[in-house]
Design a protein around this motif. Structure first.
Motif, PDB file in Angstrom:
ATOM      1  N   GLY A  61     -23.527  -3.326 -20.873  1.00  0.00           N
ATOM      2  CA  GLY A  61     -24.161  -2.027 -21.067  1.00  0.00           C
ATOM      3  C   GLY A  61     -23.235  -1.005 -21.701  1.00  0.00           C
ATOM      4  N   GLY A  62     -21.917  -1.212 -21.577  1.00  0.00           N
ATOM      5  CA  GLY A  62     -20.943  -0.286 -22.149  1.00  0.00           C
ATOM      6  C   GLY A  62     -20.431  -0.691 -23.514  1.00  0.00           C
ATOM      7  N   ASN A  63     -21.033  -1.710 -24.136  1.00  0.00           N
ATOM      8  CA  ASN A  63     -20.610  -2.106 -25.478  1.00  0.00           C
ATOM      9  C   ASN A  63     -20.744  -0.911 -26.425  1.00  0.00           C
ATOM     10  OD1 ASN A  63     -19.648  -3.963 -27.349  1.00  0.00           O
ATOM     11  ND2 ASN A  63     -21.688  -4.697 -27.895  1.00  0.00           N
ATOM     12  N   GLY A  64     -19.658  -0.565 -27.128  1.00  0.00           N
ATOM     13  CA  GLY A  64     -19.656   0.601 -28.004  1.00  0.00           C
ATOM     14  C   GLY A  64     -19.135   1.859 -27.350  1.00  0.00           C
ATOM     15  N   ARG A  65     -18.676   1.768 -26.098  1.00  0.00           N
ATOM     16  CA  ARG A  65     -18.195   2.958 -25.382  1.00  0.00           C
ATOM     17  C   ARG A  65     -17.038   3.652 -26.095  1.00  0.00           C
ATOM     18  NH1 ARG A  65     -17.234   0.960 -20.263  1.00  0.00           N
ATOM     19  NH2 ARG A  65     -19.256   1.712 -19.493  1.00  0.00           N
ATOM     20  N   ALA A  66     -16.229   2.896 -26.806  1.00  0.00           N
ATOM     21  CA  ALA A  66     -15.034   3.473 -27.433  1.00  0.00           C
ATOM     22  C   ALA A  66     -15.365   4.544 -28.458  1.00  0.00           C
ATOM     23  CB  ALA A  66     -14.212   2.361 -28.100  1.00  0.00           C
ATOM     24  N   TYR A  67     -16.604   4.582 -28.927  1.00  0.00           N
ATOM     25  CA  TYR A  67     -16.951   5.505 -29.999  1.00  0.00           C
ATOM     26  C   TYR A  67     -17.565   6.813 -29.503  1.00  0.00           C
ATOM     27  CZ  TYR A  67     -16.177   1.236 -32.622  1.00  0.00           C
ATOM     28  OH  TYR A  67     -15.613   0.092 -33.142  1.00  0.00           O
ATOM     29  N   PHE A  68     -17.602   7.014 -28.199  1.00  0.00           N
ATOM     30  CA  PHE A  68     -18.125   8.276 -27.668  1.00  0.00           C
ATOM     31  C   PHE A  68     -17.039   9.350 -27.668  1.00  0.00           C
ATOM     32  CE2 PHE A  68     -21.405   5.514 -25.932  1.00  0.00           C
ATOM     33  CZ  PHE A  68     -22.543   6.318 -26.002  1.00  0.00           C
ATOM     34  N   GLY A  78     -14.083   4.050 -18.350  1.00  0.00           N
ATOM     35  CA  GLY A  78     -14.448   2.643 -18.327  1.00  0.00           C
ATOM     36  C   GLY A  78     -13.764   1.885 -19.441  1.00  0.00           C
ATOM     37  N   ASN A  79     -13.976   0.582 -19.481  1.00  0.00           N
ATOM     38  CA  ASN A  79     -13.401  -0.238 -20.543  1.00  0.00           C
ATOM     39  C   ASN A  79     -13.848   0.282 -21.896  1.00  0.00           C
ATOM     40  OD1 ASN A  79     -11.967  -2.468 -19.170  1.00  0.00           O
ATOM     41  ND2 ASN A  79     -13.972  -2.868 -18.286  1.00  0.00           N
ATOM     42  N   GLN A  80     -12.896   0.428 -22.815  1.00  0.00           N
ATOM     43  CA  GLN A  80     -13.203   0.989 -24.126  1.00  0.00           C
ATOM     44  C   GLN A  80     -13.649  -0.116 -25.089  1.00  0.00           C
ATOM     45  OE1 GLN A  80     -13.262   4.504 -24.741  1.00  0.00           O
ATOM     46  NE2 GLN A  80     -13.262   4.247 -22.517  1.00  0.00           N
ATOM     47  N   TRP A  81     -14.806  -0.696 -24.767  1.00  0.00           N
ATOM     48  CA  TRP A  81     -15.395  -1.712 -25.635  1.00  0.00           C
ATOM     49  C   TRP A  81     -15.695  -1.103 -27.002  1.00  0.00           C
ATOM     50  CZ3 TRP A  81     -15.178  -6.264 -23.261  1.00  0.00           C
ATOM     51  CH2 TRP A  81     -15.361  -6.347 -21.879  1.00  0.00           C
ATOM     52  N   THR A  82     -15.403  -1.852 -28.046  1.00  0.00           N
ATOM     53  CA  THR A  82     -15.795  -1.406 -29.379  1.00  0.00           C
ATOM     54  C   THR A  82     -17.148  -2.031 -29.709  1.00  0.00           C
ATOM     55  OG1 THR A  82     -14.510  -3.181 -30.468  1.00  0.00           O
ATOM     56  CG2 THR A  82     -13.410  -1.052 -30.106  1.00  0.00           C
ATOM     57  N   LEU A  83     -17.170  -3.247 -30.270  1.00  0.00           N
ATOM     58  CA  LEU A  83     -18.426  -3.871 -30.685  1.00  0.00           C
ATOM     59  C   LEU A  83     -18.622  -5.280 -30.134  1.00  0.00           C
ATOM     60  CD1 LEU A  83     -18.018  -2.814 -34.400  1.00  0.00           C
ATOM     61  CD2 LEU A  83     -19.715  -1.848 -32.851  1.00  0.00           C
ATOM     62  N   GLY A  84     -17.564  -5.834 -29.514  1.00  0.00           N
ATOM     63  CA  GLY A  84     -17.566  -7.261 -29.227  1.00  0.00           C
ATOM     64  C   GLY A  84     -17.911  -7.681 -27.823  1.00  0.00           C
ATOM     65  N   ALA A  85     -18.561  -6.813 -27.025  1.00  0.00           N
ATOM     66  CA  ALA A  85     -19.001  -7.206 -25.687  1.00  0.00           C
ATOM     67  C   ALA A  85     -20.438  -7.709 -25.750  1.00  0.00           C
ATOM     68  CB  ALA A  85     -18.881  -6.046 -24.717  1.00  0.00           C
ATOM     69  N   VAL A  86     -20.662  -8.662 -26.654  1.00  0.00           N
ATOM     70  CA  VAL A  86     -21.987  -9.244 -26.840  1.00  0.00           C
ATOM     71  C   VAL A  86     -21.815 -10.676 -27.339  1.00  0.00           C
ATOM     72  CG1 VAL A  86     -22.219  -8.454 -29.236  1.00  0.00           C
ATOM     73  CG2 VAL A  86     -24.285  -8.884 -27.872  1.00  0.00           C
ATOM     74  N   ALA A  87     -22.771 -11.536 -26.995  1.00  0.00           N
ATOM     75  CA  ALA A  87     -22.736 -12.925 -27.447  1.00  0.00           C
ATOM     76  C   ALA A  87     -24.112 -13.529 -27.274  1.00  0.00           C
ATOM     77  CB  ALA A  87     -21.697 -13.726 -26.653  1.00  0.00           C
ATOM     78  N   CYS A  88     -24.333 -14.638 -27.975  1.00  0.00           N
ATOM     79  CA  CYS A  88     -25.602 -15.376 -27.843  1.00  0.00           C
ATOM     80  C   CYS A  88     -25.279 -16.864 -27.806  1.00  0.00           C
ATOM     81  CB  CYS A  88     -26.553 -15.043 -28.993  1.00  0.00           C
ATOM     82  SG  CYS A  88     -28.187 -15.818 -28.841  1.00  0.00           S
ATOM     83  N   SER A  89     -24.919 -17.349 -26.632  1.00  0.00           N
ATOM     84  CA  SER A  89     -24.646 -18.774 -26.449  1.00  0.00           C
ATOM     85  C   SER A  89     -25.928 -19.515 -26.115  1.00  0.00           C
ATOM     86  CB  SER A  89     -23.614 -18.971 -25.335  1.00  0.00           C
ATOM     87  OG  SER A  89     -22.322 -18.586 -25.744  1.00  0.00           O
ATOM     88  N   SER A  90     -25.831 -20.829 -26.074  1.00  0.00           N
ATOM     89  CA  SER A  90     -26.938 -21.678 -25.639  1.00  0.00           C
ATOM     90  C   SER A  90     -26.686 -22.037 -24.172  1.00  0.00           C
ATOM     91  CB  SER A  90     -27.016 -22.943 -26.499  1.00  0.00           C
ATOM     92  OG  SER A  90     -28.111 -23.723 -26.126  1.00  0.00           O
ATOM     93  N   LEU A  97     -25.074   2.209 -23.812  1.00  0.00           N
ATOM     94  CA  LEU A  97     -26.185   2.050 -24.761  1.00  0.00           C
ATOM     95  C   LEU A  97     -25.897   2.601 -26.151  1.00  0.00           C
ATOM     96  CD1 LEU A  97     -29.204   2.920 -22.423  1.00  0.00           C
ATOM     97  CD2 LEU A  97     -28.046   0.729 -22.748  1.00  0.00           C
ATOM     98  N   ASN A  98     -24.685   2.471 -26.633  1.00  0.00           N
ATOM     99  CA  ASN A  98     -24.370   2.922 -27.994  1.00  0.00           C
ATOM    100  C   ASN A  98     -24.939   1.912 -28.993  1.00  0.00           C
ATOM    101  OD1 ASN A  98     -23.323   3.812 -30.406  1.00  0.00           O
ATOM    102  ND2 ASN A  98     -21.281   4.226 -29.587  1.00  0.00           N
ATOM    103  N   ASN A  99     -26.006   2.299 -29.667  1.00  0.00           N
ATOM    104  CA  ASN A  99     -26.634   1.403 -30.647  1.00  0.00           C
ATOM    105  C   ASN A  99     -26.710   2.035 -32.023  1.00  0.00           C
ATOM    106  OD1 ASN A  99     -28.709   3.273 -29.997  1.00  0.00           O
ATOM    107  ND2 ASN A  99     -30.297   1.805 -30.559  1.00  0.00           N
ATOM    108  N   SER A 100     -25.727   2.861 -32.338  1.00  0.00           N
ATOM    109  CA  SER A 100     -25.688   3.469 -33.668  1.00  0.00           C
ATOM    110  C   SER A 100     -25.447   2.412 -34.741  1.00  0.00           C
ATOM    111  CB  SER A 100     -24.604   4.544 -33.726  1.00  0.00           C
ATOM    112  OG  SER A 100     -23.368   4.059 -33.272  1.00  0.00           O
ATOM    113  N   PHE A 101     -25.734   2.771 -36.018  1.00  0.00           N
ATOM    114  CA  PHE A 101     -25.544   1.826 -37.126  1.00  0.00           C
ATOM    115  C   PHE A 101     -24.190   1.139 -37.023  1.00  0.00           C
ATOM    116  CE2 PHE A 101     -27.877   4.935 -40.246  1.00  0.00           C
ATOM    117  CZ  PHE A 101     -29.073   4.709 -39.578  1.00  0.00           C
TER     118      PHE A 101
END
Length: 444
Positions: free
Chosen positions: A172-179, A185-197, A431-435
């Motif tokens: 939920g905090g993916n992108g927090r670093a850009y606020f 909290g953890n300063q996630w940039t863009l990489g706290a996401v994945a789509c495994s099988s 919830l940072n979902n900017s371009f």
């Protein structure tokens, strides 16, 4: 401290409880507050005081004589420097914190349609369990059910349909670093996401077999990791979802990732995968699911954790905890995975590729711009492999001349909701979902 009779003073007990409370509410910053030790900005402190499971994960194996290690000692494996520290079984992840261990994946390493286990991010809240045995591991289903059950992993495989699905997990905090101002909290940039099988059984099938009773409102998820404070019985995290979400067919109780056993730091041997909602709902090291007659109130379910204000707020504004609402579905989002940002490219045409997703909806289109949003082109967009999977986009982008460019990506979901250029600030940086924007230098 003790009084003259050897008993702990009231002041000492209050201070101790205060430290436990701090670790419960702000585990990512508690070490810095209590010990003055920064975890990310000061890499020299990495692993000093970290848990045994964290050390083992980074070193690539158990430490047989760990009981003899002096307190606070940094293993000799890192004596020559920490810039190239890697986590066993992981490839290219950037460590944000070592207590708890958290690491993200640079976007260009997420180019695969199915995220390899080695490149799946790590999000921990506590100290992972050690000496895990998949053969004896059990999962209990209890609470408002007709038939409480305790199941082994083999029981799950025998008694329920085993399915394999590609599913997005995103913090939920993916992108927090850009606020700005910065959110804690953890300063996630863009990489706290994945789509495994993921391979497992449907959560809904197990709950239905247990017989969910009338009046059920929420699930409560429990796991085997321990609280950072070390206090016995204190949980690092216990979240849940509304019963309607839990009974959806997209959620899995998973025991395999990409056809193999789960990675230790991704929840081995058993975890939940609840796609489209904050990754914290996908409890790792899963041991119990309780069906409750109220919204679950476990750690990280109350206060401001995984919640956003119920109204727009000004940057830096103080918001009363009663004005926060629980995050449910994640917003529409896109990620450019190729080319890598800050690359030099030859020629005036470049293939741009990436992924897009939108909580429990599908993405209907992805658009790209190379002129700071003045004009947009539609990218080719794949269908999702299944509900809960991300979709891949690609398009050739033409540049009129040599020079510096930014390529922007904007996704729109099947309800007509698009990513914004910038989102409203919130105190916890969720919830940072900017371009997504990448920088390219085009050589003529």
């Amino acid at each position: 401290m003790s009084d003259k009779k050897g008993h702990s003073s009231d002041t000492d007990e209050q201070q101790t409880e205060g430290i436990y409370d701090l670790y419960n509410k702000h585990p990512e910053t508690a070490d810095e507050t209590v010990f003055g030790r920064k975890s990310h900005s000061d890499r020299r402190g990495f692993l000093k005081g970290a848990g045994l499971a964290t050390m083992a994960a980074v070193l690539g194996g158990a430490i047989p004589f760990h009981r003899n290690m002096p307190a606070g000692m940094v293993p000799a494996a890192f004596a020559g420097g920490l810039d190239d520290v890697t986590i066993a079984g992981k490839d290219g992840l950037i460590v944000l914190n070592d207590r708890p261990l958290n690491a993200e994946t640079p976007p260009h390493l997420l180019n695969d349609d199915v995220t390899p286990t080695a490149r799946h991010f790590i999000r921990n809240n506590g100290i992972p369990p050690t000496a895990v045995d998949a053969d004896t591991w059990t999962l209990t289903i209890d609470g408002l059910v007709d038939k409480p059950m305790t199941l082994t992993i083999e029981d799950l495989k025998k008694n329920f349909e085993v399915v394999e699905q590609q599913l997005v997990v995103e913090c939920g905090g993916n992108g927090r670093a850009y606020f700005e101002p910065k959110a804690k909290g953890n300063q996630w940039t863009l990489g706290a996401v994945a789509c495994s099988s993921w391979t497992g059984v449907r959560l809904a099938d197990v709950l239905k077999a247990a017989g969910v009773q009338e009046g059920a409102v929420y699930t409560a998820h429990y796991s085997a990791d321990k609280h950072l404070s070390g206090k016995e019985g204190k949980l690092p995290i216990s979240r849940g979802v509304p019963i309607e979400k839990a009974l959806g067919g997209e959620n899995l109780i998973a025991f395999a990732q990409n056809g193999e056993a789960l990675h230790d730091m991704n929840g081995a041997p058993l975890r939940l995968v609840v796609p489209g909602w904050p990754g914290s709902c996908s409890q790792k090291w899963l041991t119990k699911i309780t069906v409750r007659d109220q919204v679950h109130d476990g750690p990280k379910m109350t206060g401001k954790a995984y919640r956003v204000p119920n109204r727009p707020v000004a940057p830096g504004e103080k918001v009363d905890k009663d004005d926060f609402v629980i995050i449910e579905r994640m917003p529409v989002k896109s990620l450019i995975t190729s080319p890598q940002t800050n690359s030099e490219v030859a020629g005036k045409e470049v293939l741009v590729r990436g992924h897009a997703w939108s909580g429990d909806r599908n993405v209907s289109k992805v658009q790209l711009s190379n002129d700071f949003g003045a004009t947009w082109i539609d990218a080719d967009l794949s269908d999702p492999a299944n509900d809960g999977a991300w979709q891949t986009f690609e398009s050739k982008v033409t540049f009129p001349q040599a020079g510096y460019y930014e390529v922007w990506a904007k996704a729109t979901d099947d309800q007509g909701v698009s990513q914004p250029f910038a989102i409203a600030w919130n105190p916890k940086g969720y919830l940072n979902n900017s371009f997504h924007r990448i920088a390219l230098v085009v050589k003529g």
